[in-house]
Design an enzyme around this catalytic site. Structure first.
Site, short mmCIF file in Angstrom:
data_model
loop_
_atom_site.label_atom_id
_atom_site.label_comp_id
_atom_site.label_asym_id
_atom_site.label_seq_id
_atom_site.Cartn_x
_atom_site.Cartn_y
_atom_site.Cartn_z
N GLY A 1 0.90 -1.09 0.02
CA GLY A 1 0.49 0.14 0.26
C GLY A 1 1.07 1.17 -0.13
O GLY A 1 2.10 1.28 0.27
N PHE B 1 1.97 10.32 2.66
CA PHE B 1 3.35 9.88 2.98
C PHE B 1 2.93 8.59 4.01
O PHE B 1 4.57 8.76 5.45
CB PHE B 1 2.25 11.12 4.83
N LYS C 1 4.06 4.37 3.47
CA LYS C 1 4.22 2.89 2.99
C LYS C 1 3.54 1.52 3.13
O LYS C 1 4.14 2.02 5.19
CB LYS C 1 5.46 2.57 2.53
N VAL C 2 2.69 1.05 2.57
CA VAL C 2 3.09 -0.37 4.07
C VAL C 2 3.37 -1.59 3.33
O VAL C 2 3.18 -1.11 2.34
CB VAL C 2 1.33 -0.22 3.70
N ASP D 1 -13.70 8.94 9.11
CA ASP D 1 -13.49 8.17 7.67
C ASP D 1 -13.45 7.00 7.17
O ASP D 1 -13.55 6.01 6.29
CB ASP D 1 -11.90 8.49 7.38
N LYS E 1 3.82 0.05 7.96
CA LYS E 1 3.10 0.99 7.82
C LYS E 1 4.66 2.41 8.36
O LYS E 1 5.15 1.78 9.24
CB LYS E 1 1.99 1.93 8.62
#
Length: 446
Positions: A18, A22, A24-25, A134, A40
């Site tokens: 992912g 800001f 990256k996973v 969210d 993360k």
């Protein structure tokens, strides 16, 4: 060319699964237990530059507080001199969003089961003073057993830190409650309930209850709660939805009332929680402190060769258990935001072919080793569209190309990926005969 496999503390770090603005996973494996995890990764300098320290601290604190079977679990937080690593439960079933796109819509019984799990998770958050803000199908993951897991608490609020009404306008427009748009303050619990109602509608209908080509028209429709249930909704589901999607937050149904609703309680098995674990937040500040003895070891193992090699363990987790057919079935792939194809062409040929095609599509190409980023304006010119591709070697002369959306609209990504595969059909390998899982696994690890 060199191949690099990194280790962060006790975790062996693999492919990127992912990517956002800001962070990256990355997929990882705990070398002590063998368990998979998601890491993360955030740059400290980026966090400081964008003044995100308090936001990141809040996200970490919230994930430590809300431990629940239907919420992605935070294992630990680590820091190196330059990066922060949030170690999360690896949820291998993908996004609920992908399942909706793939099936069109879900049955009422299946929708109800996911909705029950969502309400359980959200109720637990609210009991801890946490409001997600969210909630949407993209932030709802499915585990290997088909159970729902709420993720992404980056926009969440914690009432201990933000007492009283909330004022930040945030969330995804189609799922956001009307009072959030008013700028007059809102109750976080009522706003989350509205988002849960939109999710239930999408599960059962396969489309959004509120959708317009521009934001003013969309907000007008949301404020009026102007939606209509399709004919296949049962009377019970429709009645509950109208109570949830009530534009007045003071008369909108509350979670405790939803849990007593006749449609909701059908086949409902509430989650049994054990005793609350004691949560210590003292270490949250520590990951930002310049104390060298708190830093985790970060090592890179470098060997000669081409693209990064993907081992059998990663292949299994990537393919949801031992069923490896999804890696090679073109019909399954294009509905997801992270997709992949397999090629027998050399890695350099794959990179060159993708780069030439991307440039012909008007995209900017940034290439480093066997990883590419393709960028361009989104179709509606409202923002950036970006895709990241990475080539992995899964067996001698057999390469897997991981493709994932980095920025832009998910539906736009679906169209792009389908177009990409059609135009790269000459380099995509399509096995003529279905190979049994055990044999395919041997083939990939020889």
């Amino acid at each position: 060319m060199k191949k690099v496999r990194r280790k962060v503390g006790k975790y062996e770090v693999g492919r990127t699964i992912g990517e956002g603005t800001f962070a990256k996973v990355k997929f990882a494996r705990n070398t002590e237990t063998g368990e998979s995890a998601a890491i993360k990764v955030m740059s400290k300098s980026t966090i400081l530059e964008h003044r995100m320290v308090e936001q990141i601290k809040r996200e970490i604190s919230i994930m430590k507080i809300v431990r629940h079977p239907n919420i992605v679990r935070l294992h630990e937080v680590l820091a190196s001199q330059t990066k922060i690593y949030i170690i999360l439960e690896f949820v291998m079933g993908g996004e609920l969003y992908d399942k909706i796109v793939q099936q069109g819509k879900l049955s009422e019984n299946e929708s109800r089961r996911y909705f029950q799990q969502l309400i359980d998770a959200v109720a637990h958050c609210h009991s801890k003073g946490v409001y997600h803000r969210d909630l949407k199908p993209e932030n709802l993951l499915l585990d290997a057993f088909g159970n729902l897991k709420v993720s992404d608490f980056g926009l969440s609020a914690l009432t201990k830190q933000v007492p009283g009404l909330l004022h930040t306008t945030c969330g995804t427009p189609n799922y956001v409650a009307p009072e959030v748009l008013s700028n007059l303050g809102y109750d976080g619990a009522a706003a989350d309930v509205w988002s849960c109602g939109v999710i239930l509608f999408v599960l059962m209908a396969g489309y959004l209850p509120f959708e317009e080509p521009n934001l003013p028209a969309l907000f007008e429709r949301i404020n009026a709660a102007a939606f209509k249930c399709p004919f296949w909704f049962s009377a019970g589901a429709e009645t509950l939805l109208h109570k949830i999607l009530d534009p007045n937050p003071k008369t909108r149904i509350r979670i405790e009332e939803i849990r007593r609703d006749p449609w909701f309680v059908r086949s409902y098995v509430p989650v049994k929680l054990g005793r609350d674990e004691e949560v210590n937040l003292d270490d949250v500040q520590a990951v930002f402190d310049d104390i060298k003895d708190k830093y985790v070891a970060e090592n890179s193992e470098t060997t000669e060769g081409g693209p990064l090699t993907m081992n059998a363990f990663e292949m299994i987790t990537l393919s949801q258990g031992l069923n490896l057919s999804a890696l090679f079935d073109r019909r399954q792939d294009y509905v997801k935001r992270q997709t992949r194809f397999v090629s027998r062409q050399p890695a350099k040929v794959i990179i060159a072919s993708v780069g030439a095609l991307a440039e012909s599509m008007g995209l900017k190409v940034h290439c480093r080793s066997y990883k590419m980023r393709l960028e361009g304006a989104s179709a509606n010119k409202a923002g950036q569209f970006a895709v990241v591709l990475e080539v992995f070697e899964v067996a001698p002369s057999l390469f897997m190309v991981d493709v994932r959306k980095a920025a832009g609209d998910t539906l736009e990504y679906h169209k792009f990926y389908k177009n990409l595969c059609e135009k790269l059909s000459d380099i995509i390998w399509k096995p003529a005969v279905s190979v049994p899982n055990s044999g395919l696994l041997r083939q990939m690890t020889c």
